[in-house]
Design a protein around this motif. Structure first.
Motif, PDB file in Angstrom:
ATOM      1  N   PRO A 243       0.832  -1.211   0.000  1.00 35.50           N
ATOM      2  CA  PRO A 243       0.000   0.000   0.000  1.00 35.50           C
ATOM      3  C   PRO A 243       0.862   1.255   0.000  1.00 35.50           C
ATOM      4  N   ARG A 244       0.229   2.390  -0.254  1.00 32.14           N
ATOM      5  CA  ARG A 244       0.929   3.672  -0.162  1.00 32.14           C
ATOM      6  C   ARG A 244       0.882   4.189   1.269  1.00 32.14           C
TER       7      ARG A 244
ATOM      8  N   VAL B 229       7.483  -3.100   9.350  1.00 28.70           N
ATOM      9  CA  VAL B 229       6.942  -1.778   9.051  1.00 28.70           C
ATOM     10  C   VAL B 229       8.071  -0.831   8.645  1.00 28.70           C
ATOM     11  N   ARG B 230       9.192  -0.882   9.361  1.00 28.87           N
ATOM     12  CA  ARG B 230      10.349  -0.042   9.005  1.00 28.87           C
ATOM     13  C   ARG B 230      10.839  -0.350   7.591  1.00 28.87           C
TER      14      ARG B 230
ATOM     15  N   GLY C 203       9.299   3.386   0.882  1.00 32.10           N
ATOM     16  CA  GLY C 203       8.424   4.471   0.460  1.00 32.10           C
ATOM     17  C   GLY C 203       7.027   4.455   1.053  1.00 32.10           C
ATOM     18  N   LEU C 204       6.731   3.519   1.938  1.00 29.90           N
ATOM     19  CA  LEU C 204       5.424   3.431   2.575  1.00 29.90           C
ATOM     20  C   LEU C 204       5.263   4.538   3.621  1.00 29.90           C
TER      21      LEU C 204
END
Length: 173
Positions: A89-90, A113-114, A120-121
């Motif tokens: 996802p963005r 997550v990192r 670019g998330l």
């Protein structure tokens, strides 16, 4: 989802996963539309994506067919996070993503997550855990009564500073 937004809810058991379904079914939920070929789900791709997610997110499960109810809370949460990160996802919205998980699962979720952020998330993390916010965020907004009452940037972002701002906000309200 069409806009590139993914959401990991606080209540994983009731809102984030299908407890009586397999790890594979839970991981592939968000990607079903892109896996359809002539109204059939590509089982080869589904199994491949699940195997990749299990390895990438260090999900400890007897296999892709294991029921979610048989996994620890940390592994359940890693499946939920993996489902959404697989979609690339963005924007990822995380609501108390490590609540009720062990230290190891917490570190693995933060690492995943990192990695997404480095690719670019954008991530919006909601947490009542000051330590988690201090470790995982670049900037924190403190809210009280639906209003922003404080902001802490990376330079001064510590558990103690966040705790201080929360207490000051509570006293002021």
């Amino acid at each position: 989802m069409a806009a590139g937004i993914a959401y990991v809810p606080e209540d994983r058991e009731h809102e984030g996963m299908l407890v009586d379904h397999s790890v594979q079914e839970n991981i592939s939920l968000a990607s079903l539309r892109s896996d359809r070929r002539r109204l059939r789900i590509s089982s080869r791709r589904e199994r491949s994506d699940t195997a990749h997610a299990i390895e990438r997110f260090s999900i400890r499960a007897p296999g892709p067919d294991a029921l979610m109810s048989s996994l620890s809370g940390g592994n359940q949460q890693k499946v939920v996070v993996a489902r959404w990160l697989q979609r690339e996802p963005r924007l990822l919205l995380l609501d108390e993503p490590t609540q009720g998980v062990d230290v190891g699962a917490r570190a693995e979720i933060h690492r995943a997550v990192r990695d997404g952020v480095e690719a670019g998330l954008a991530v919006l993390l909601v947490s009542s855990d000051m330590e988690e916010l201090a470790l995982a965020c670049d900037r924190v907004l403190v809210l009280c009564g639906g209003r922003i009452v404080g902001e802490v940037g990376a330079v001064e972002l510590t558990k103690d500073r966040l705790t201080e701002l929360v207490y000051l906000a509570e006293e002021a309200s």
